[in-house]
Write an enzyme that holds these catalytic residues in place. Structure first.
Site, PDB file in Angstrom:
ATOM      1  N   ASP A  58       5.553  -2.956   2.852  1.00  0.00           N
ATOM      2  CA  ASP A  58       4.665  -3.549   1.844  1.00  0.00           C
ATOM      3  C   ASP A  58       5.000  -5.029   1.741  1.00  0.00           C
ATOM      4  O   ASP A  58       5.905  -5.517   2.437  1.00  0.00           O
ATOM      5  CB  ASP A  58       4.867  -2.850   0.471  1.00  0.00           C
ATOM      6  CG  ASP A  58       3.616  -2.895  -0.413  1.00  0.00           C
ATOM      7  OD1 ASP A  58       3.247  -3.992  -0.858  1.00  0.00           O
ATOM      8  OD2 ASP A  58       3.019  -1.831  -0.640  1.00  0.00           O
ATOM      9  N   ASP A  85       3.525  -7.801   6.040  1.00  0.00           N
ATOM     10  CA  ASP A  85       2.168  -8.228   5.703  1.00  0.00           C
ATOM     11  C   ASP A  85       1.287  -7.723   6.836  1.00  0.00           C
ATOM     12  O   ASP A  85       1.371  -8.201   7.977  1.00  0.00           O
ATOM     13  CB  ASP A  85       2.101  -9.762   5.607  1.00  0.00           C
ATOM     14  CG  ASP A  85       0.684 -10.244   5.304  1.00  0.00           C
ATOM     15  OD1 ASP A  85      -0.275  -9.446   5.422  1.00  0.00           O
ATOM     16  OD2 ASP A  85       0.529 -11.430   4.952  1.00  0.00           O
ATOM     17  N   VAL A  86       0.440  -6.757   6.531  1.00  0.00           N
ATOM     18  CA  VAL A  86      -0.318  -6.077   7.587  1.00  0.00           C
ATOM     19  C   VAL A  86      -1.332  -6.981   8.274  1.00  0.00           C
ATOM     20  O   VAL A  86      -1.907  -6.607   9.298  1.00  0.00           O
ATOM     21  CB  VAL A  86      -1.019  -4.808   7.050  1.00  0.00           C
ATOM     22  CG1 VAL A  86      -0.009  -3.735   6.690  1.00  0.00           C
ATOM     23  CG2 VAL A  86      -1.945  -5.142   5.877  1.00  0.00           C
ATOM     24  N   TYR A 100     -15.201  -5.321   1.307  1.00  0.00           N
ATOM     25  CA  TYR A 100     -14.452  -4.053   1.251  1.00  0.00           C
ATOM     26  C   TYR A 100     -15.241  -2.948   1.954  1.00  0.00           C
ATOM     27  O   TYR A 100     -14.681  -2.197   2.765  1.00  0.00           O
ATOM     28  CB  TYR A 100     -14.199  -3.703  -0.222  1.00  0.00           C
ATOM     29  CG  TYR A 100     -13.347  -2.479  -0.449  1.00  0.00           C
ATOM     30  CD1 TYR A 100     -11.967  -2.513  -0.275  1.00  0.00           C
ATOM     31  CD2 TYR A 100     -13.922  -1.281  -0.869  1.00  0.00           C
ATOM     32  CE1 TYR A 100     -11.179  -1.402  -0.505  1.00  0.00           C
ATOM     33  CE2 TYR A 100     -13.142  -0.155  -1.102  1.00  0.00           C
ATOM     34  CZ  TYR A 100     -11.772  -0.221  -0.921  1.00  0.00           C
ATOM     35  OH  TYR A 100     -11.000   0.898  -1.148  1.00  0.00           O
ATOM     36  N   LYS A 152     -13.962  -1.048   5.282  1.00  0.00           N
ATOM     37  CA  LYS A 152     -13.681   0.385   5.255  1.00  0.00           C
ATOM     38  C   LYS A 152     -14.595   1.153   6.227  1.00  0.00           C
ATOM     39  O   LYS A 152     -14.189   2.160   6.818  1.00  0.00           O
ATOM     40  CB  LYS A 152     -13.827   0.925   3.833  1.00  0.00           C
ATOM     41  CG  LYS A 152     -12.742   0.427   2.864  1.00  0.00           C
ATOM     42  CD  LYS A 152     -11.341   0.769   3.327  1.00  0.00           C
ATOM     43  CE  LYS A 152     -10.293   0.572   2.236  1.00  0.00           C
ATOM     44  NZ  LYS A 152      -8.928   0.832   2.718  1.00  0.00           N
ATOM     45  N   THR A 157      -4.906   4.282  -9.524  1.00  0.00           N
ATOM     46  CA  THR A 157      -3.877   3.363  -9.003  1.00  0.00           C
ATOM     47  C   THR A 157      -4.255   1.955  -9.467  1.00  0.00           C
ATOM     48  O   THR A 157      -5.377   1.745  -9.945  1.00  0.00           O
ATOM     49  CB  THR A 157      -3.836   3.351  -7.453  1.00  0.00           C
ATOM     50  OG1 THR A 157      -4.981   2.631  -6.977  1.00  0.00           O
ATOM     51  CG2 THR A 157      -3.798   4.735  -6.839  1.00  0.00           C
TER      52      THR A 157
HETATM   53  P1  NAD Z   1      -2.302   0.217  -4.813  1.00  0.00           P
HETATM   54  O1  NAD Z   1      -2.685  -1.118  -5.330  1.00  0.00           O
HETATM   55  O2  NAD Z   1      -1.476   1.097  -5.666  1.00  0.00           O
HETATM   56  O3  NAD Z   1      -1.577   0.082  -3.393  1.00  0.00           O
HETATM   57  C1  NAD Z   1      -1.942  -0.833  -2.411  1.00  0.00           C
HETATM   58  C2  NAD Z   1      -0.670  -1.369  -1.784  1.00  0.00           C
HETATM   59  O4  NAD Z   1      -1.030  -2.205  -0.662  1.00  0.00           O
HETATM   60  C3  NAD Z   1       0.134  -2.252  -2.764  1.00  0.00           C
HETATM   61  O5  NAD Z   1       1.465  -1.815  -2.839  1.00  0.00           O
HETATM   62  C4  NAD Z   1       0.031  -3.649  -2.153  1.00  0.00           C
HETATM   63  O6  NAD Z   1       1.164  -4.443  -2.366  1.00  0.00           O
HETATM   64  C5  NAD Z   1      -0.154  -3.309  -0.672  1.00  0.00           C
HETATM   65  N1  NAD Z   1      -0.711  -4.452   0.065  1.00  0.00           N
HETATM   66  C6  NAD Z   1      -1.705  -5.287  -0.319  1.00  0.00           C
HETATM   67  N2  NAD Z   1      -1.876  -6.248   0.603  1.00  0.00           N
HETATM   68  C7  NAD Z   1      -0.964  -6.018   1.584  1.00  0.00           C
HETATM   69  C8  NAD Z   1      -0.632  -6.678   2.795  1.00  0.00           C
HETATM   70  N3  NAD Z   1      -1.267  -7.791   3.182  1.00  0.00           N
HETATM   71  N4  NAD Z   1       0.345  -6.150   3.570  1.00  0.00           N
HETATM   72  C9  NAD Z   1       1.003  -5.026   3.172  1.00  0.00           C
HETATM   73  N5  NAD Z   1       0.747  -4.369   2.027  1.00  0.00           N
HETATM   74  C10 NAD Z   1      -0.226  -4.866   1.246  1.00  0.00           C
HETATM   75  O7  NAD Z   1      -3.694   0.920  -4.476  1.00  0.00           O
HETATM   76  P2  NAD Z   1      -4.055   2.305  -3.749  1.00  0.00           P
HETATM   77  O8  NAD Z   1      -5.259   2.818  -4.434  1.00  0.00           O
HETATM   78  O9  NAD Z   1      -2.890   3.191  -3.580  1.00  0.00           O
HETATM   79  O10 NAD Z   1      -4.538   1.750  -2.324  1.00  0.00           O
HETATM   80  C11 NAD Z   1      -4.167   2.367  -1.115  1.00  0.00           C
HETATM   81  C12 NAD Z   1      -5.370   2.423  -0.194  1.00  0.00           C
HETATM   82  O11 NAD Z   1      -6.326   3.333  -0.737  1.00  0.00           O
HETATM   83  C13 NAD Z   1      -6.107   1.084  -0.016  1.00  0.00           C
HETATM   84  O12 NAD Z   1      -6.461   0.910   1.339  1.00  0.00           O
HETATM   85  C14 NAD Z   1      -7.338   1.263  -0.870  1.00  0.00           C
HETATM   86  O13 NAD Z   1      -8.423   0.475  -0.439  1.00  0.00           O
HETATM   87  C15 NAD Z   1      -7.609   2.743  -0.658  1.00  0.00           C
HETATM   88  N6  NAD Z   1      -8.506   3.341  -1.640  1.00  0.00           N
HETATM   89  C16 NAD Z   1      -8.166   3.387  -2.959  1.00  0.00           C
HETATM   90  C17 NAD Z   1      -9.055   3.947  -3.862  1.00  0.00           C
HETATM   91  C18 NAD Z   1      -8.744   4.012  -5.345  1.00  0.00           C
HETATM   92  O14 NAD Z   1      -9.646   4.324  -6.135  1.00  0.00           O
HETATM   93  N7  NAD Z   1      -7.532   3.756  -5.778  1.00  0.00           N
HETATM   94  C19 NAD Z   1     -10.269   4.459  -3.416  1.00  0.00           C
HETATM   95  C20 NAD Z   1     -10.572   4.416  -2.069  1.00  0.00           C
HETATM   96  C21 NAD Z   1      -9.672   3.856  -1.181  1.00  0.00           C
END
Ligand code: NAD
Length: 247
Positions: free
Chosen positions: A38, A64-65, A157, A161, A192
């Site tokens: 992360d 950093d991805v 986004y 996706k 989240t």
């Molecule tokens: P979250 O904010 O809890 O976690 C996301 C994590 O990604 C964070 O820890 C952040 O620091 C990390 N991150 C951000 N930019 C980064 C980078 N450049 N390099 C490395 N890490 C990085 O949110 P989440 O909901 O757990 O998100 C996880 C995945 O699920 C994401 O891809 C998000 O788009 C997807 N998603 C979430 C939801 C929702 O409703 N929460 C719905 C659909 C998809």
């Protein structure tokens, strides 16, 4: 079930928080060694510590991805630390709430870099290790908004996706002969930090199951797809959205 990930090594991006954190904890609880990756270093190190305190194996790495150099360094460090890399969970991503007219070119490019190009970079960096593992499995976290148009906002986004969905199928075809499976997971509204501050009641009302999902509920699906229980599943897309896209 408790030893599903015995002798397996997993790299989970965005594992400091939310869905990624839940996946890291689940894989470690079932015997896997986990690289918690992360950019939130304190939170990420805390997740690795939580795993180790519970008797599991984990290490935190800053990744950093959007950085190709950091991807290569992280994959090399994973193999150094744990001897192999067989499971890649491309979970990190960033959302934005803007309408298309308010989405600058710069913002669009940033969301694509972190949410879409990151998955390509991860596939490229981990390719040789996944193939060498003999049980390679990749799970890419897309979104239900990579399948349907949602609220008509967040165009970067949605585009990112949708591309993650197609890239997952493309790589699944490319790597099928190497025994590496690739699938995409499409969460709905999940509690989240990414979900933002909006009304949960409104989102629950839009969802057939009438509630927001939990990170653990998404992680269960991801863990299944990463495990040998899903040994004949590749190129698939799986919603975990309380029925939203069924409407
Ligand atoms: P979250 O904010 O809890 O976690 C996301 C994590 O990604 C964070 O820890 C952040 O620091 C990390 N991150 C951000 N930019 C980064 C980078 N450049 N390099 C490395 N890490 C990085 O949110 P989440 O909901 O757990 O998100 C996880 C995945 O699920 C994401 O891809 C998000 O788009 C997807 N998603 C979430 C939801 C929702 O409703 N929460 C719905 C659909 C998809």
């Amino acid at each position: 079930m408790k030893d599903r990930f015995e002798n397996r090594v997993a790299l989970v991006t965005g594992a400091a928080s939310g869905i990624g954190r839940s996946v890291a904890l689940q894989i470690a609880a079932e015997g896997g060694a986990v690289v918690v990756a992360d950019i939130q270093d304190d939170l990420g190190a805390g997740v690795a510590r939580e795993i180790i305190d519970a008797g599991g194996r984990a290490v935190y790495r800053h990744l950093d991805v959007a950085s190709e150099a950091e991807w290569h360094a992280t994959v090399a460090a994973t193999v150094d630390e744990f001897g192999s890399l067989g499971i890649l969970i491309n979970n990190a991503g960033i959302a934005h709430p803007d309408l298309i007219e308010d989405t600058t070119h710069e913002l669009y490019a940033r969301v694509i870099a972190v949410t879409q190009t990151s998955v390509f970079l991860g596939h490229r960096a981990a390719s040789a290790s996944l193939k060498a593992s003999g049980h390679g499995a990749v799970v890419n976290v897309s979104s239900m908004f990579g399948i349907v148009g949602g609220f008509g906002s967040a165009p970067a986004y949605a585009a990112a996706k949708g591309a993650v969905r197609a890239l997952s199928k493309n790589t699944a075809v490319a790597w099928g002969g190497d025994g590496v499976r690739v699938n995409s997971v499409h969460p709905g509204f999940i509690e989240t930090p990414t979900l933002g501050a909006g009304s949960r009641e409104r989102l629950a009302a839009l969802t057939p199951l009438r509630r927001i999902g939990t990170a653990d509920e998404v992680a269960e699906l991801i863990s299944f797809l990463a495990s040998d229980q899903a040994s004949y599943i590749t190129g698939g897309e799986f919603v975990v959205d309380g029925g939203y896209t069924a409407q």
